[in-house]
Design an enzyme around this catalytic site. Sequence first.
Site, mmCIF file in Angstrom:
data_model
loop_
_atom_site.group_PDB
_atom_site.id
_atom_site.type_symbol
_atom_site.label_atom_id
_atom_site.label_comp_id
_atom_site.label_asym_id
_atom_site.label_seq_id
_atom_site.Cartn_x
_atom_site.Cartn_y
_atom_site.Cartn_z
ATOM 1 N N GLU A 34 0.826 -1.210 0.000
ATOM 2 C CA GLU A 34 0.000 0.000 0.000
ATOM 3 C C GLU A 34 0.860 1.259 0.000
ATOM 4 O O GLU A 34 0.600 2.204 -0.764
ATOM 5 C CB GLU A 34 -0.927 -0.015 1.221
ATOM 6 C CG GLU A 34 -1.679 1.289 1.485
ATOM 7 C CD GLU A 34 -2.699 1.633 0.410
ATOM 8 O OE1 GLU A 34 -3.227 2.763 0.456
ATOM 9 O OE2 GLU A 34 -2.960 0.792 -0.471
ATOM 10 N N HIS B 83 2.532 1.831 -3.355
ATOM 11 C CA HIS B 83 1.571 2.354 -4.330
ATOM 12 C C HIS B 83 1.348 3.850 -4.120
ATOM 13 O O HIS B 83 1.287 4.621 -5.089
ATOM 14 C CB HIS B 83 0.256 1.595 -4.204
ATOM 15 C CG HIS B 83 -0.813 2.099 -5.126
ATOM 16 N ND1 HIS B 83 -0.650 2.173 -6.497
ATOM 17 C CD2 HIS B 83 -2.073 2.577 -4.872
ATOM 18 C CE1 HIS B 83 -1.753 2.656 -7.052
ATOM 19 N NE2 HIS B 83 -2.618 2.913 -6.085
ATOM 20 N N HIS C 255 -19.910 -10.129 -15.767
ATOM 21 C CA HIS C 255 -18.663 -9.628 -16.347
ATOM 22 C C HIS C 255 -18.189 -10.524 -17.488
ATOM 23 O O HIS C 255 -17.740 -10.039 -18.535
ATOM 24 C CB HIS C 255 -17.583 -9.546 -15.264
ATOM 25 C CG HIS C 255 -16.237 -9.182 -15.810
ATOM 26 N ND1 HIS C 255 -15.984 -7.970 -16.424
ATOM 27 C CD2 HIS C 255 -15.056 -9.879 -15.847
ATOM 28 C CE1 HIS C 255 -14.721 -7.933 -16.813
ATOM 29 N NE2 HIS C 255 -14.143 -9.068 -16.491
ATOM 30 N N HIS D 5 -3.751 -9.107 -16.781
ATOM 31 C CA HIS D 5 -5.128 -8.894 -17.242
ATOM 32 C C HIS D 5 -5.510 -7.418 -17.123
ATOM 33 O O HIS D 5 -6.099 -6.838 -18.046
ATOM 34 C CB HIS D 5 -6.062 -9.765 -16.397
ATOM 35 C CG HIS D 5 -7.466 -9.837 -16.889
ATOM 36 N ND1 HIS D 5 -7.826 -10.412 -18.093
ATOM 37 C CD2 HIS D 5 -8.637 -9.414 -16.314
ATOM 38 C CE1 HIS D 5 -9.136 -10.337 -18.249
ATOM 39 N NE2 HIS D 5 -9.649 -9.731 -17.189
#
Length: 305
Positions: free
Chosen positions: A57, A60, A215, A277
């Site tokens: 975290e 980031h 999805h 992805h």
Amino acid sequence: MKILKWLSVLATLGMVFVLTGGALVTKTGSADGCGDSWPLCHGEIIPSEITPELVIELSHRLVSGSMGIIVVILAVLAWKKIGHVREVKLLSFLSVFFLVAQALIGAAAVVWEQNDFVLAIHFGISLISFASILLLTLLVFEVDKKFDAKSLFIKKKHRMEIYALSIYTFLVVYSGALVRHTEANLVCGSWPFCNNTAPLDLANYSLEQWIQMGHRLAAGILFILALTASLRLISNYKHSSVMRGGWILILALISLQVITGALIILTMLNLGIALLHALIISCFFGLLSYFILLSSRSAKYEREQ
């Protein structure tokens, strides 16, 4: 101009790390790694207790903060150096605006608990920020005459197809982000159906399974739309290396997106594949955004005739 080119490439690559870093935070459950404080971790400049979630975290946040500075510098420099190009000033504004919006939504998610449906917007905002910076980079190289796109004219019916495909892609991206935030990645153990032995047994689906299968259905439709659009546009614009090369790449990206989507399930959420992805759909949307820009030029030219 050389500095502007290097800076634009650095900003684009940096935004790739921001996007994949955000996906990494979500997929590893590291969103609470710094507690409910922002921008500090647990209210400390130097955290006293280091955990893997905290490292992910905090990393980031540091990358996002650094990129914020670089993007602002890029936007100001692009405005000054190539502001005469029609789209540059708008893209400079959008790149900074959406990067700030992305940071504020991320901060709000940390400080105040957010609904999963709201949190899913975060990736979409990040995607628009990335696309704006990518387009700025492409314009920089276009001005430097590394490729020619100014002579390209896209017919109205094809422009409408590009706009519709881009809007639909954004909705599919939102549904994918919703899958992650509702932790619905592995609620269906089979692919392409939730249960391949009983594909139409829908009565006992949970909310998470409906989100997952929704999805998949949306992504399948996106693949068909992108495939047909690519084949049609490649056929109609054989004379244009930008259209031909761009749509071949779009076709390759959407194919890889479907493959990695299936592999996420088949490998039980392999982290590397899951991040790939997210990266592929970001590149796919970025390329579509460039063709939106080229379409808007054609529409302007058509109005002026």
